[in-house]
Design a protein around this motif. Structure first.
Motif, mmCIF file in Angstrom:
data_model
loop_
_atom_site.group_PDB
_atom_site.id
_atom_site.type_symbol
_atom_site.label_atom_id
_atom_site.label_comp_id
_atom_site.label_asym_id
_atom_site.label_seq_id
_atom_site.Cartn_x
_atom_site.Cartn_y
_atom_site.Cartn_z
ATOM 1 N N GLY A 1 37.490 34.308 42.913
ATOM 2 C CA GLY A 1 37.655 34.749 41.337
ATOM 3 C C GLY A 1 36.612 33.955 40.566
ATOM 4 N N ARG A 2 36.906 34.257 39.272
ATOM 5 C CA ARG A 2 36.338 33.773 38.091
ATOM 6 C C ARG A 2 36.944 32.686 37.424
ATOM 7 N N ARG A 3 36.166 31.923 36.826
ATOM 8 C CA ARG A 3 36.820 30.845 35.882
ATOM 9 C C ARG A 3 37.160 31.461 34.553
ATOM 10 N N ASP A 4 37.502 30.825 33.759
ATOM 11 C CA ASP A 4 38.303 31.218 32.401
ATOM 12 C C ASP A 4 38.949 32.943 32.693
ATOM 13 N N GLU A 5 39.574 33.028 33.657
ATOM 14 C CA GLU A 5 40.012 34.412 34.005
ATOM 15 C C GLU A 5 41.370 34.653 33.125
ATOM 16 N N GLY B 1 41.658 51.782 45.023
ATOM 17 C CA GLY B 1 40.790 52.533 44.893
ATOM 18 C C GLY B 1 39.534 52.101 44.650
ATOM 19 N N LEU B 2 39.402 50.809 44.365
ATOM 20 C CA LEU B 2 38.060 49.888 44.128
ATOM 21 C C LEU B 2 37.630 49.360 45.399
ATOM 22 N N CYS B 3 36.266 49.368 45.609
ATOM 23 C CA CYS B 3 35.719 48.538 46.866
ATOM 24 C C CYS B 3 35.510 47.517 46.471
ATOM 25 N N ILE B 4 36.167 46.285 47.277
ATOM 26 C CA ILE B 4 36.114 44.767 46.942
ATOM 27 C C ILE B 4 35.401 44.137 48.266
ATOM 28 N N SER B 5 34.689 43.254 47.956
ATOM 29 C CA SER B 5 33.712 42.517 48.946
ATOM 30 C C SER B 5 34.002 41.145 48.690
ATOM 31 N N ASP C 1 31.632 38.629 46.688
ATOM 32 C CA ASP C 1 32.150 38.115 45.229
ATOM 33 C C ASP C 1 32.198 36.468 45.231
ATOM 34 N N THR C 2 32.601 35.988 46.091
ATOM 35 C CA THR C 2 32.480 34.552 45.810
ATOM 36 C C THR C 2 31.238 34.052 46.020
ATOM 37 N N LEU C 3 30.323 34.338 46.523
ATOM 38 C CA LEU C 3 28.814 34.059 46.651
ATOM 39 C C LEU C 3 28.260 34.350 45.275
ATOM 40 N N ILE C 4 28.398 35.383 44.772
ATOM 41 C CA ILE C 4 27.916 35.827 43.576
ATOM 42 C C ILE C 4 28.453 34.717 42.413
ATOM 43 N N TYR C 5 29.762 34.715 42.532
ATOM 44 C CA TYR C 5 30.408 33.669 41.372
ATOM 45 C C TYR C 5 29.841 32.461 41.309
ATOM 46 N N THR C 6 30.162 31.975 42.673
ATOM 47 C CA THR C 6 29.539 30.543 42.903
ATOM 48 C C THR C 6 28.080 30.392 42.652
ATOM 49 N N LEU C 7 27.133 31.204 43.322
ATOM 50 C CA LEU C 7 25.843 30.856 42.782
ATOM 51 C C LEU C 7 25.508 31.412 41.131
ATOM 52 N N ALA C 8 26.388 31.862 40.532
ATOM 53 C CA ALA C 8 26.068 32.272 39.201
ATOM 54 C C ALA C 8 26.585 31.190 38.388
ATOM 55 N N GLY C 9 27.433 30.429 38.989
ATOM 56 C CA GLY C 9 28.212 29.082 38.377
ATOM 57 C C GLY C 9 29.400 29.628 37.444
ATOM 58 N N ILE C 10 29.813 30.780 37.682
ATOM 59 C CA ILE C 10 30.963 31.332 37.068
ATOM 60 C C ILE C 10 32.200 31.481 37.973
ATOM 61 N N ASN C 11 32.189 30.549 39.171
ATOM 62 C CA ASN C 11 33.452 30.739 40.221
ATOM 63 C C ASN C 11 34.528 29.818 39.442
#
Lengths: 316, 316
Positions: free
Chosen positions: A70-74, A45-49, A53-63
């Motif tokens: 996915g995210r680090r420290d997951e 039921g969730l919209c997943i991109s 997501d990978t671009l966001i996490y990578t550019l935010a430094g939290i990949n």
């Protein structure tokens, strides 16, 4: 005044690495990343991109540098619990990652566009570069395999790319329109270069180029188009690119990838290991070290790619 | 053959404790718990049913005994992440707890009823007793306070019950219908007793009784109706019951709660500490130890309550 904006086409892992390199050597308002959304899907039921997501996490430094997605420290409590309730658990959603999907889904259901949601989340996570979905319209990559037609994430994640691929189609692409900011940017006269990141050509870059008007808008901008080869030493760094090329009857090589992009390419950045095979392609070849292991590698390759593009302008 | 089914009306924490006691002393097919859904709300795009959740977790033995809501062995990565993305974080959703909300929301959006979802999840978690929402129709508790009308969770969680309550209304209740299995059970001729659990009368029990036909169906079943007082020694064990009673101008006492239920009550189980004040209520009073600290306490109170109900039958 010289032209400023760099437009990059990107999928997930490999593309995001170069996008990060570009984001670190360019002022934040000089990078626009066009993200593939052909992999997007609705799950639980969730919209997943996944690529956004990978671009966001990578550019935010939290990949997550280990998985590439996915995210680090997951943590994984949600996944541990969902199966017991009858929910599907083949697509791994970490607890922190889930926050993005829940919040995105909520906002899309409220009527925000995917661009608006992405842009706001980038801002909140301190990302200066723009990450823009290739289209607001639904495009869904589907795989014709030896097991019949399969949805992309079914092929890619659930079946771990095991089925033999005969054909890829981008459902919805013929009626989709390029996202408006992309068109405006390409028409602005302020674009310095279009970079095709070292993503899988079939599932990450071709969905973007399949949108009517996208290829023309890139061509019409008149700026150098430079791709970075995702093949190193005749092999894919990660993911199913090489396997797909073999199954589609293509030569697994840097030249084979360039052939997919055809006359769109003005320049092609290729690893030193692949120097021999690329003499015949119709684009200016630049040899570089394209394996991006460290942050420094990402910046260095980004710099080499931009220099290759700038050199094409001065050649004209 | 004697009548077998025990029907319990319950809200969250206190009610769930007695429901657990009942579930442990009765065969699993002899307990039906009617859950309040007046507290239900949509949050972050997810359908949340706090009292059903607490009942499920409690009866499955995976509840958090410290908070009284949510799951044990919980992690909070989702909550830590959602705020940074612009999502609301005043309602605490643990990572494991979230799995239930995501899965419920997915199924409701697919067209399943809340009863169907609840029933299937109970089965998957090994709960033998039936937990049934009071209605499939939307009923939403709203609070008229000194700060105006407030949605229930806003009052209860975000504002920690701080506003002074003038009135409670159950939006949607006038048009809601009792859930069909509840009506069928009450008409079956096989009900042994109706138990009103020691939940907050105003926000947990009255929404159930506010549904047209519910009170009549209980009365028409002709079986003993026995409430357990949520007041011990003139105080509420937990939550805002006492504060609400004061603000509504009611006597904060076991007798004050009984007065709310009026002639619905045949029996009333009251703590020894409140023996003095309950002489005048129109129901048979049973004194017991009603503080449920241990699992043994829950079973003992459940047994005492059933004995009180059974005694009323033999009195007739």
């Amino acid at each position: 005044m010289s032209k400023r904006l760099v437009v990059a086409l990107s999928g997930g892992i490999g593309g995001a690495k170069l996008a990060l390199g570009l984001s670190r050597i360019l002022p934040s308002d000089e990078l626009l990343v066009i993200a593939n959304t052909g992999d997007d899907f609705e799950h639980l039921g969730l919209c997943i991109s996944p690529d956004i997501d990978t671009l966001i996490y990578t550019l935010a430094g939290i990949n997550n540098p280990v998985t590439g997605w996915g995210r680090r420290d997951e943590t994984w409590s949600f996944m541990e619990s969902i199966g017991a309730l009858g929910g599907e658990d083949w697509f791994k959603l970490g607890d922190r990652d889930l926050a993005l999907h829940v919040e995105r889904t909520r906002r899309l259901r409220m009527g925000q566009t995917l661009s608006e949601v992405t842009s706001d989340i980038c801002r909140r996570l301190g990302i200066g570069a723009r990450i823009v979905p290739m289209s607001e319209d639904l495009v869904r990559t589907r795989v014709r395999s030896d097991e019949g037609w399969i949805d992309f994430q079914d092929y890619f994640v659930r079946q771990q790319c095991r089925p033999v691929v005969h054909e890829l189609v981008f459902d919805g692409a013929p009626l989709a329109r390029p996202q408006a900011d992309i068109v405006a940017a390409l028409r602005s006269g302020d674009v310095r270069a279009v970079i095709i990141c070292p993503s899988n050509p079939f599932i990450s870059i071709e969905p973007i180029l399949a949108i009517p008007g996208m290829r023309d808008a890139i061509r019409a901008s008149g700026v150098p188009v430079v791709a970075v080869s995702p093949i190193i030493g005749g092999k894919a760094v990660k993911g199913p690119t090489a396997k797909m090329m073999r199954e589609l009857g293509l030569e697994v090589s840097a030249a084979g990838v360039a052939a997919r992009y055809g006359d769109l390419l003005d320049g092609y950045v290729v690893d030193h290991a692949d120097a021999d095979g690329v003499g015949k392609i119709g684009a200016q070849v630049t040899l570089a070290s394209t394996l991006m292991t460290t942050l420094h590698d990402r910046e260095t390759l980004a710099r080499a790619t931009l220099e290759a593009a700038d050199a094409l302008v001065s050649l004209r």
